[in-house]
Design a protein around this motif. Sequence first.
Motif, short mmCIF file in Angstrom:
data_model
loop_
_atom_site.label_atom_id
_atom_site.label_comp_id
_atom_site.label_asym_id
_atom_site.label_seq_id
_atom_site.Cartn_x
_atom_site.Cartn_y
_atom_site.Cartn_z
N GLY A 274 0.81 -1.20 0.00
CA GLY A 274 0.00 0.00 0.00
C GLY A 274 0.85 1.25 0.00
O GLY A 274 2.07 1.21 0.17
N LEU A 275 0.18 2.41 -0.17
CA LEU A 275 0.88 3.68 -0.23
C LEU A 275 1.54 4.06 1.09
O LEU A 275 2.40 4.94 1.12
N ASP A 276 1.17 3.40 2.16
CA ASP A 276 1.82 3.68 3.44
C ASP A 276 3.18 3.01 3.54
O ASP A 276 3.98 3.35 4.42
N GLU A 277 3.46 2.07 2.62
CA GLU A 277 4.74 1.36 2.66
C GLU A 277 5.67 1.74 1.52
O GLU A 277 6.90 1.76 1.67
N VAL A 278 5.13 2.00 0.34
CA VAL A 278 5.95 2.32 -0.81
C VAL A 278 5.11 3.12 -1.80
O VAL A 278 3.91 2.89 -1.94
N LEU A 279 5.77 4.09 -2.50
CA LEU A 279 5.09 4.87 -3.53
C LEU A 279 5.63 4.48 -4.90
O LEU A 279 6.83 4.23 -5.07
N TYR A 280 4.72 4.43 -5.87
CA TYR A 280 5.07 4.04 -7.23
C TYR A 280 4.44 5.05 -8.19
O TYR A 280 3.24 5.03 -8.42
N TYR A 281 5.27 5.96 -8.70
CA TYR A 281 4.79 6.99 -9.62
C TYR A 281 4.72 6.38 -11.01
O TYR A 281 5.74 5.97 -11.58
N ASP A 282 3.52 6.34 -11.58
CA ASP A 282 3.32 5.60 -12.83
C ASP A 282 2.87 6.50 -13.98
O ASP A 282 2.30 6.01 -14.96
N ARG A 283 3.13 7.80 -13.88
CA ARG A 283 2.76 8.70 -14.96
C ARG A 283 3.98 9.06 -15.81
O ARG A 283 5.11 9.02 -15.31
N PRO A 284 3.76 9.44 -17.09
CA PRO A 284 4.90 9.86 -17.92
C PRO A 284 5.57 11.10 -17.34
O PRO A 284 4.91 11.96 -16.76
N ILE A 285 6.88 11.17 -17.50
CA ILE A 285 7.65 12.32 -17.03
C ILE A 285 8.13 13.09 -18.24
O ILE A 285 8.83 12.56 -19.09
N GLY A 286 7.69 14.35 -18.34
CA GLY A 286 7.96 15.15 -19.52
C GLY A 286 9.31 15.83 -19.51
O GLY A 286 10.13 15.62 -18.60
N PRO A 287 9.56 16.68 -20.50
CA PRO A 287 10.88 17.34 -20.63
C PRO A 287 11.19 18.30 -19.49
O PRO A 287 12.35 18.66 -19.30
N GLU A 288 10.19 18.72 -18.72
CA GLU A 288 10.45 19.61 -17.59
C GLU A 288 10.85 18.85 -16.33
O GLU A 288 11.07 19.45 -15.28
N GLY A 289 10.91 17.51 -16.40
CA GLY A 289 11.23 16.72 -15.22
C GLY A 289 9.98 16.48 -14.38
O GLY A 289 8.85 16.65 -14.84
N LEU A 290 10.19 16.08 -13.14
CA LEU A 290 9.08 15.82 -12.22
C LEU A 290 9.06 16.91 -11.15
O LEU A 290 9.95 16.98 -10.31
N ARG A 291 8.05 17.78 -11.20
CA ARG A 291 7.93 18.87 -10.25
C ARG A 291 6.94 18.50 -9.15
O ARG A 291 6.12 17.60 -9.30
#
Length: 462
Positions: A274-291
């Motif tokens: 679950g999100l209380d144990e680990v985070l998994y970012y699953d969206r595309p990351i664009g040319p500006e990076g991840l803000r």
Amino acid sequence: MADHDTTPLLRERVGQAVMGLGSHSHRDLTALCPQLGLPQPPPQDAGTKHERLQACLTDLADEDLPTVARLLLASDQAFLTPAQRAGLEDALWAGTPAVEIPGRLRRELARALGLDLLVHRPERFERLLQRWWVLDDDVVTLFAASPHSLRARIQRHVFRNPGDWSTEDLFEQLGAFEAPHPRFAGFVEALTSADTVPDAAVQQRIVEAANPFLAQAGARLEQTGLQDGYPHFRLLRTGSAPGRSPKNLVFASSAKPDIRFLSAVDNDIEVLQGLDEVLYYDRPIGPEGLRWHELQQWWQHATGTAGDATAKTTLYNRLMACQPDENDSPQIHLFRLYHRIHGRHIPHLPALLPEVWLHWDPRTVRQRGTDALLRHRMDFLMLLPNGRRVVLEVDGRHHYANANAYTDTVSSDRDLKLRGYDVFRFASAELSNPDRADPLLRRFFTDLFDRYEAPVPNNPQP
């Protein structure tokens, strides 16, 4: 550096060029072959010119191929067609490092460079094109080109009728978008040469237009000296080349994630905790990076949190909770100070991701033995504009007091840098006192964002 053996291609291209020497006399071949680094051909009465040249090629060692190629290119080249010359150059350059500019960035670069800027002097620009591209199907004469050749079409659509072609059209016709990396990189560098553009102000305008796109390939045009009083620019790497857009971003976990492949073919994973144990970012990351605001939007959707303020607070607390639990942890000080220093700028700045998983192995280090991957997590990762990846590490005394730990650290740093990460380390003593750490981190992040062109808004929104 090429990751395959280029020797067969180079031998093929050298062979094509050498066989072109057949237009010389038997006597000339006897003297010419050694001048070009080739083995002495058999005696004149040993066979035809074709057979003598073929014998030279048979005796030519692989390690001598580059030397022969360079000598062939340095000769008068009267026996080489433009296509043969270009093919020989590409084969020779294939084994050398070069700035790699992918096709998309080449097109964006072409769109940013107007032909009115590049064609400062038509006759000089045409010489530049002739140097780097095949403009004629046969050897160029001093008097005329085929009316159907690329040279003739360039004269018609670029020089005589400006506006017919854009820079993108010209690059398309030249084959620049599919050209090998060394050729395209050399061409870009040559666009700024004083031989082509004898005007320092115009040179600078070309550089300023090109560099934002070159930065996305981990490179920039940089003045390295003077040439006849004009700036001399080189295409240089700005550091590690940008990595690919991250496929799997697993972070904010102090324990080993429970991961399985949904599709091993496509590298699609599923994190079972679950999100209380680990985070998994699953969206595309664009040319500006991840803000931060993009991370916050993802968190809001993943948790169903209502309201931006609540999402911001709960995400911050969640990221704090995964870090070392000692209240005076230098790692926690760094995380807190990053947000305190930048305040209302934070939504528009790169997210500071803690405890990011770099390696994951279903077996333990003991089970894997000497083949174990030593660094599983990074203290902090920032995904900056143009694909740049910056790792921040906080080192305690054990990193330096123990020789084995120090060896593992420097070895892991080398591996990270070769894979496109830039690593910055802080000693825990630098961060233990927040009052002393504050000015240090202010300077560091100011310089970092300036170097990696991460814009800081002048009028941040709440």
